[in-house]
Scaffold this motif. Sequence first.
Motif, PDB file in Angstrom:
ATOM      1  N   LEU A   1      -4.061   8.428  -6.775  1.00  0.00           N
ATOM      2  CA  LEU A   1      -2.797   8.612  -7.468  1.00  0.00           C
ATOM      3  C   LEU A   1      -2.899   8.144  -8.906  1.00  0.00           C
ATOM      4  CD1 LEU A   1      -0.329   7.320  -4.739  1.00  0.00           C
ATOM      5  CD2 LEU A   1      -0.942   9.685  -5.245  1.00  0.00           C
ATOM      6  N   GLN A   2      -2.115   8.781  -9.758  1.00  0.00           N
ATOM      7  CA  GLN A   2      -2.025   8.358 -11.147  1.00  0.00           C
ATOM      8  C   GLN A   2      -0.971   7.266 -11.268  1.00  0.00           C
ATOM      9  OE1 GLN A   2      -4.059   9.400 -13.579  1.00  0.00           O
ATOM     10  NE2 GLN A   2      -5.108  10.636 -12.020  1.00  0.00           N
ATOM     11  N   PRO A   3      -1.142   6.332 -12.212  1.00  0.00           N
ATOM     12  CA  PRO A   3      -0.123   5.291 -12.398  1.00  0.00           C
ATOM     13  C   PRO A   3       1.230   5.903 -12.714  1.00  0.00           C
ATOM     14  CG  PRO A   3      -2.114   4.789 -13.648  1.00  0.00           C
ATOM     15  CD  PRO A   3      -2.272   6.192 -13.146  1.00  0.00           C
TER      16      PRO A   3
ATOM     17  N   GLY B   1       6.031   5.597 -17.431  1.00  0.00           N
ATOM     18  CA  GLY B   1       7.147   4.787 -17.882  1.00  0.00           C
ATOM     19  C   GLY B   1       7.139   3.362 -17.372  1.00  0.00           C
ATOM     20  N   ALA B   2       6.025   2.933 -16.755  1.00  0.00           N
ATOM     21  CA  ALA B   2       5.957   1.560 -16.250  1.00  0.00           C
ATOM     22  C   ALA B   2       5.925   0.578 -17.418  1.00  0.00           C
ATOM     23  CB  ALA B   2       4.716   1.376 -15.379  1.00  0.00           C
ATOM     24  N   THR B   3       6.588  -0.546 -17.269  1.00  0.00           N
ATOM     25  CA  THR B   3       6.624  -1.558 -18.315  1.00  0.00           C
ATOM     26  C   THR B   3       5.247  -2.201 -18.468  1.00  0.00           C
ATOM     27  OG1 THR B   3       8.938  -2.045 -17.781  1.00  0.00           O
ATOM     28  CG2 THR B   3       7.733  -3.680 -19.088  1.00  0.00           C
TER      29      THR B   3
ATOM     30  N   TRP C   1       0.804  -1.228   0.000  1.00  0.00           N
ATOM     31  CA  TRP C   1       0.000   0.000   0.000  1.00  0.00           C
ATOM     32  C   TRP C   1       0.837   1.279   0.000  1.00  0.00           C
ATOM     33  CZ3 TRP C   1       0.878   3.231   4.113  1.00  0.00           C
ATOM     34  CH2 TRP C   1       1.539   2.687   5.211  1.00  0.00           C
ATOM     35  N   LEU C   2       2.072   1.234   0.539  1.00  0.00           N
ATOM     36  CA  LEU C   2       2.875   2.456   0.679  1.00  0.00           C
ATOM     37  C   LEU C   2       3.583   2.868  -0.600  1.00  0.00           C
ATOM     38  CD1 LEU C   2       4.149   4.593   2.655  1.00  0.00           C
ATOM     39  CD2 LEU C   2       6.014   2.944   2.987  1.00  0.00           C
ATOM     40  N   PHE C   3       3.928   1.907  -1.462  1.00  0.00           N
ATOM     41  CA  PHE C   3       4.873   2.161  -2.539  1.00  0.00           C
ATOM     42  C   PHE C   3       4.426   3.258  -3.505  1.00  0.00           C
ATOM     43  CE2 PHE C   3       6.064  -2.493  -1.791  1.00  0.00           C
ATOM     44  CZ  PHE C   3       7.008  -2.138  -0.856  1.00  0.00           C
ATOM     45  N   ASP C   4       3.203   3.190  -3.999  1.00  0.00           N
ATOM     46  CA  ASP C   4       2.742   4.213  -4.938  1.00  0.00           C
ATOM     47  C   ASP C   4       2.758   5.604  -4.306  1.00  0.00           C
ATOM     48  OD1 ASP C   4       2.354   2.804  -7.270  1.00  0.00           O
ATOM     49  OD2 ASP C   4       0.339   2.173  -6.747  1.00  0.00           O
ATOM     50  N   TYR C   5       2.443   5.660  -3.027  1.00  0.00           N
ATOM     51  CA  TYR C   5       2.363   6.958  -2.356  1.00  0.00           C
ATOM     52  C   TYR C   5       3.748   7.549  -2.104  1.00  0.00           C
ATOM     53  CZ  TYR C   5      -2.624   6.262  -1.682  1.00  0.00           C
ATOM     54  OH  TYR C   5      -3.971   6.089  -1.907  1.00  0.00           O
TER      55      TYR C   5
ATOM     56  N   ALA D   1       0.536  -2.135 -10.330  1.00  0.00           N
ATOM     57  CA  ALA D   1       1.920  -2.592 -10.523  1.00  0.00           C
ATOM     58  C   ALA D   1       2.852  -2.085  -9.441  1.00  0.00           C
ATOM     59  CB  ALA D   1       2.425  -2.160 -11.894  1.00  0.00           C
ATOM     60  N   GLY D   2       2.619  -0.858  -8.945  1.00  0.00           N
ATOM     61  CA  GLY D   2       3.516  -0.269  -7.966  1.00  0.00           C
ATOM     62  C   GLY D   2       3.537  -0.995  -6.639  1.00  0.00           C
ATOM     63  N   ARG D   3       2.576  -1.872  -6.395  1.00  0.00           N
ATOM     64  CA  ARG D   3       2.519  -2.575  -5.108  1.00  0.00           C
ATOM     65  C   ARG D   3       3.440  -3.790  -5.054  1.00  0.00           C
ATOM     66  NH1 ARG D   3      -2.574  -1.878  -1.565  1.00  0.00           N
ATOM     67  NH2 ARG D   3      -3.356   0.133  -2.261  1.00  0.00           N
ATOM     68  N   LYS D   4       3.979  -4.189  -6.173  1.00  0.00           N
ATOM     69  CA  LYS D   4       4.959  -5.283  -6.224  1.00  0.00           C
ATOM     70  C   LYS D   4       4.400  -6.581  -5.640  1.00  0.00           C
ATOM     71  CE  LYS D   4       8.639  -1.891  -5.474  1.00  0.00           C
ATOM     72  NZ  LYS D   4       9.803  -1.508  -4.632  1.00  0.00           N
ATOM     73  N   LEU D   5       3.157  -6.895  -5.967  1.00  0.00           N
ATOM     74  CA  LEU D   5       2.513  -8.094  -5.442  1.00  0.00           C
ATOM     75  C   LEU D   5       2.843  -9.298  -6.315  1.00  0.00           C
ATOM     76  CD1 LEU D   5      -0.893  -6.451  -4.515  1.00  0.00           C
ATOM     77  CD2 LEU D   5       0.957  -7.092  -2.971  1.00  0.00           C
TER      78      LEU D   5
END
Length: 470
Positions: free
Chosen positions: A316-318, A321-323, A117-121, A361-365
């Motif tokens: 938040l917006q994605p 440059g994410a793959t 939950w923290l990563f995107d923020y 994707a930013g949550r790395k699950l």
Amino acid sequence: MLADIAPELAQIKADIIFGGPPCRPFSKAGKQRGDNDALAALTEAFAVIVAANRPKYFVMENVAGITKSAVFKRALGIFRNAGYAISEDVFDAADFGAAQRRKRCICAGALGDADGWLFDYINQYRQAPVSIADILGPDIGTTLYSSVDPTHGKAWSRGGIHADRDLAFKKGRGSSKAGYIRKADLALLQQSGEGRRFIWRYPGGKNSGCLVPVDQPHSTIISSTKTPFSKNYRPTREEPVDLRIIDRLTFEDLSLLSGFPANWVWSVNQAKGKAASTTKGISHSSLFQMLANSVLPPMAEAIGRAIGDHHKRKVLQPAKGATPFKITREYQTWLRQVKHLHGQPLTQEQSDLRNVKKLVAGRKLKSAEDELQAFDIMPTTLAPSRRSNLRRALSHLCEFEHIKSYVDCGMIAKSDLFKPDGWLDWYLASYYKPAEQEVRPPAIILGKNRKNSGTDATATDSRIVETADQ
């Protein structure tokens, strides 16, 4: 002490707990005793305090080496059993505005959310690295120029009127005994162009050097950074530079590079209301120990702001440059044969899957199932119909991964992956169906009727009992 501390904190009903259990057991600068160090148990003690209080959030900080320890894994178990969604990674303070490289493990928990939950923020507060010169000014450091030493070869000096004196090396203890210049320094000088500026620091680990370019962040400040030159230092003929000519930074300089304000009060003994040095009343060694153990303010601020944004349910917006998520041919075949998607519906399904994957994707699950749980909780401005379509696309991937897990473990054949929708549920129901109840065995004869006090084997009157299964 837990019996005293945990109930006392529970009465406070804190919204958030920040803490850093001792890093000595896991630090590269220490003896690295890990789980065998008595202080390691305080990592679990911190977890117990959090579990006893159950604040909305917690943040636990330590050196990166803690992630390999058993106590850290047990602490994670305590956090999860208390209902926390975990975000755990190693962050570098230089990525958040500090002019110093300092990597730390940040383990943060939130109630009522999904892992990651923290990563995107926090990623929204990342910024380009800040150099030493950006903080201390363009004139900081010593500018070096190369020249040819007739007795050695390429050497470095301040150039101009200083060149002859800087290159007048006197035979001394040199790098082999004083331990100053390293292979890393020789490689750095060889790669550097003319006129690059450097500062000197006492070298740390075996792979570190003593020269730090001012156009980069400072290397990690540790307790030994305070160590001065040895009075016996003299460069040898084999060394390309006399390190005594290189500028050195003060504690106040290093404090600024770490992100502390210029007026930060380091002295715990400073009298109130009196103008005094910010380092008055505390030893030089203690100052460096505090600085070396600190969570650098720019990174601490980023963590705090990220948690504040999460608490406010900020949308938040994605990340740019994410793959893009790669959809395999096997999954495309599954969508056609099992979900009967063709043409435009199939194209739209794949587009929806890429978009929803980008959101989570930013949550790395690790699995689509975890991502689906995260998506259901995420704040969004999506219209209900759009959200429903994205959720359906991710749900189909969850179903596919679930069935494929049985293929991967050899429980079903690969061809079974493409059988009709719902086949696996039917198969598992029949696979685990209990066996038919066995026919009840005849009653057990315990003894014969001894009415005639004989042993007539043909006697038929008997006493019976129920069979054992009854």
